[in-house]
Design a protein around this motif. Structure first.
Motif, PDB file in Angstrom:
ATOM      1  N   GLY A 175       0.757  -1.190  -0.030  1.00 47.77           N
ATOM      2  CA  GLY A 175       0.107   0.130   0.017  1.00 47.77           C
ATOM      3  C   GLY A 175       1.040   1.301   0.002  1.00 47.77           C
ATOM      4  N   ASN A 176       0.604   2.049   0.918  1.00 53.54           N
ATOM      5  CA  ASN A 176       1.564   3.322   1.332  1.00 53.54           C
ATOM      6  C   ASN A 176       2.993   3.029   1.943  1.00 53.54           C
ATOM      7  OD1 ASN A 176      -0.320   4.822  -0.286  1.00 53.54           O
ATOM      8  ND2 ASN A 176      -1.562   5.466   1.593  1.00 53.54           N
ATOM      9  N   ASP A 177       2.895   2.036   2.431  1.00 55.23           N
ATOM     10  CA  ASP A 177       4.159   1.503   3.059  1.00 55.23           C
ATOM     11  C   ASP A 177       5.078   0.515   2.128  1.00 55.23           C
ATOM     12  OD1 ASP A 177       2.953   2.914   5.241  1.00 55.23           O
ATOM     13  OD2 ASP A 177       1.976   0.975   6.020  1.00 55.23           O
ATOM     14  N   LEU A 178       6.283   0.388   2.884  1.00 55.76           N
ATOM     15  CA  LEU A 178       7.345  -0.518   2.138  1.00 55.76           C
ATOM     16  C   LEU A 178       7.723  -1.519   3.111  1.00 55.76           C
ATOM     17  CD1 LEU A 178       8.862  -0.770  -0.713  1.00 55.76           C
ATOM     18  CD2 LEU A 178      10.742   0.816   0.586  1.00 55.76           C
ATOM     19  N   ASP A 179       7.965  -2.580   2.624  1.00 57.02           N
ATOM     20  CA  ASP A 179       8.484  -3.749   3.639  1.00 57.02           C
ATOM     21  C   ASP A 179      10.058  -4.012   3.145  1.00 57.02           C
ATOM     22  OD1 ASP A 179       6.363  -3.795   5.107  1.00 57.02           O
ATOM     23  OD2 ASP A 179       5.555  -5.643   4.284  1.00 57.02           O
ATOM     24  N   MET A 180      10.759  -4.163   3.895  1.00 52.28           N
ATOM     25  CA  MET A 180      12.367  -4.856   3.482  1.00 52.28           C
ATOM     26  C   MET A 180      11.880  -6.289   4.009  1.00 52.28           C
ATOM     27  SD  MET A 180      16.077  -3.922   4.157  1.00 52.28           S
ATOM     28  CE  MET A 180      16.283  -3.923   5.817  1.00 52.28           C
ATOM     29  N   VAL A 181      11.852  -7.241   3.349  1.00 56.68           N
ATOM     30  CA  VAL A 181      11.774  -8.715   3.341  1.00 56.68           C
ATOM     31  C   VAL A 181      12.984  -9.470   3.475  1.00 56.68           C
ATOM     32  CG1 VAL A 181      10.628 -10.850   3.114  1.00 56.68           C
ATOM     33  CG2 VAL A 181       9.167  -8.592   2.758  1.00 56.68           C
ATOM     34  N   ILE A 182      13.389 -10.162   4.370  1.00 57.77           N
ATOM     35  CA  ILE A 182      14.714 -10.606   4.618  1.00 57.77           C
ATOM     36  C   ILE A 182      14.479 -12.306   4.818  1.00 57.77           C
ATOM     37  CG2 ILE A 182      17.004 -10.716   5.786  1.00 57.77           C
ATOM     38  CD1 ILE A 182      16.524  -8.131   6.777  1.00 57.77           C
ATOM     39  N   GLU A 183      14.725 -13.050   3.849  1.00 57.81           N
ATOM     40  CA  GLU A 183      14.644 -14.510   3.861  1.00 57.81           C
ATOM     41  C   GLU A 183      15.775 -14.980   4.382  1.00 57.81           C
ATOM     42  OE1 GLU A 183      11.941 -16.018   2.956  1.00 57.81           O
ATOM     43  OE2 GLU A 183      10.870 -14.123   1.837  1.00 57.81           O
ATOM     44  N   LEU A 184      15.721 -16.112   5.328  1.00 54.32           N
ATOM     45  CA  LEU A 184      16.900 -16.725   6.120  1.00 54.32           C
ATOM     46  C   LEU A 184      16.654 -18.062   5.699  1.00 54.32           C
ATOM     47  CD1 LEU A 184      16.142 -15.142   9.824  1.00 54.32           C
ATOM     48  CD2 LEU A 184      17.777 -14.401   8.042  1.00 54.32           C
TER      49      LEU A 184
END
Length: 230
Positions: A159-168
């Motif tokens: 949406g109006n936000d941003l995720d930094m997704v870190i896969e482990l």
């Protein structure tokens, strides 16, 4: 009494001329002769005329392409247009630390945002409120070929936000912090060494280098003393 001979000849000539003249004046006019039927040359004339007709000329001349009614294609969503007045996250980065650990970071330009951390099995998510990223900065960053528990990092719009997704690829502890800069801020996520031996090797590296330097210096001093004795 007989008339003279020359007079009788004159009367005969006059009578002979008068009769054809009277017939010509009283007789009806002769009908006009019919026109000759068109020959091969005349028959080819209509064909040439047909060939020179406007329709045939328009067919032979180059005509502009017809404007077909086309449905307007949907324009691709311009991510940069949606970022007007919003903080922008640049591409995520990754680096190995001298201690054997690793770090994931992302820079925010154009302002400071709040960061919320959420953890799940094999994944860490850091939501940056009100931030966005252009399309080229959303491609995944693969780090599986490094000695780190991180396998992939990617920026994902929410949406109006941003995720930094870190896969482990391994369960590990991570700590994050926000560093404020003149242009905005930097989000850093640090990971410990994936194996204790890696951290020990990273710390023992400078010690081994100092030991090698000392051995070389000692050998050089001993060589100088032996040459002085000679």
């Amino acid at each position: 009494m007989r008339p003279p001979r020359h007079l009788s000849l004159s009367l005969s000539l006059a009578l002979g001329l008068a009769s054809p003249l009277a017939l010509a004046q009283g007789a009806p006019a002769a009908p006009a002769a019919p026109k000759a039927a068109p020959g091969p040359a005349n028959a080819a004339a209509p064909q040439k005329a047909a060939a020179a007709s406007p329709r045939s000329q328009s067919a032979g001349a180059p005509q502009p392409a017809r404007q077909r009614a086309r449905k307007p294609k949907p324009k691709p969503k311009d991510a940069q247009a949606d970022l007007t007045g919003r903080p922008v996250a640049t591409f995520p980065g990754f680096r190995m630390l001298p201690t054997g650990g690793s770090r994931v970071f992302v820079q925010i330009h154009g302002g400071k945002v709040d960061v919320a951390e959420s953890k799940a099995a094999g994944r860490l998510v850091y939501r940056m409120k009100g931030a966005g990223a252009i399309q080229t900065n959303r491609f995944p960053l693969v780090t599986s070929f490094f000695a780190t528990p991180v396998s992939q990092v990617q920026l994902v719009d929410q949406g109006n936000d941003l995720d930094m997704v870190i896969e482990l690829r391994a369960q590990t502890d991570a700590t994050y912090r926000v560093i404020e800069t003149d242009q905005g801020m930097v989000l850093q996520v640090d990971f410990p060494a994936s194996l204790p031996a890696q951290s020990a090797a990273a710390q023992a590296g400078p010690t081994r280098q100092r030991a090698v330097r000392r051995t070389i210096s000692q050998d050089s001093e001993q060589g100088a003393e032996s040459s002085g004795d000679l």
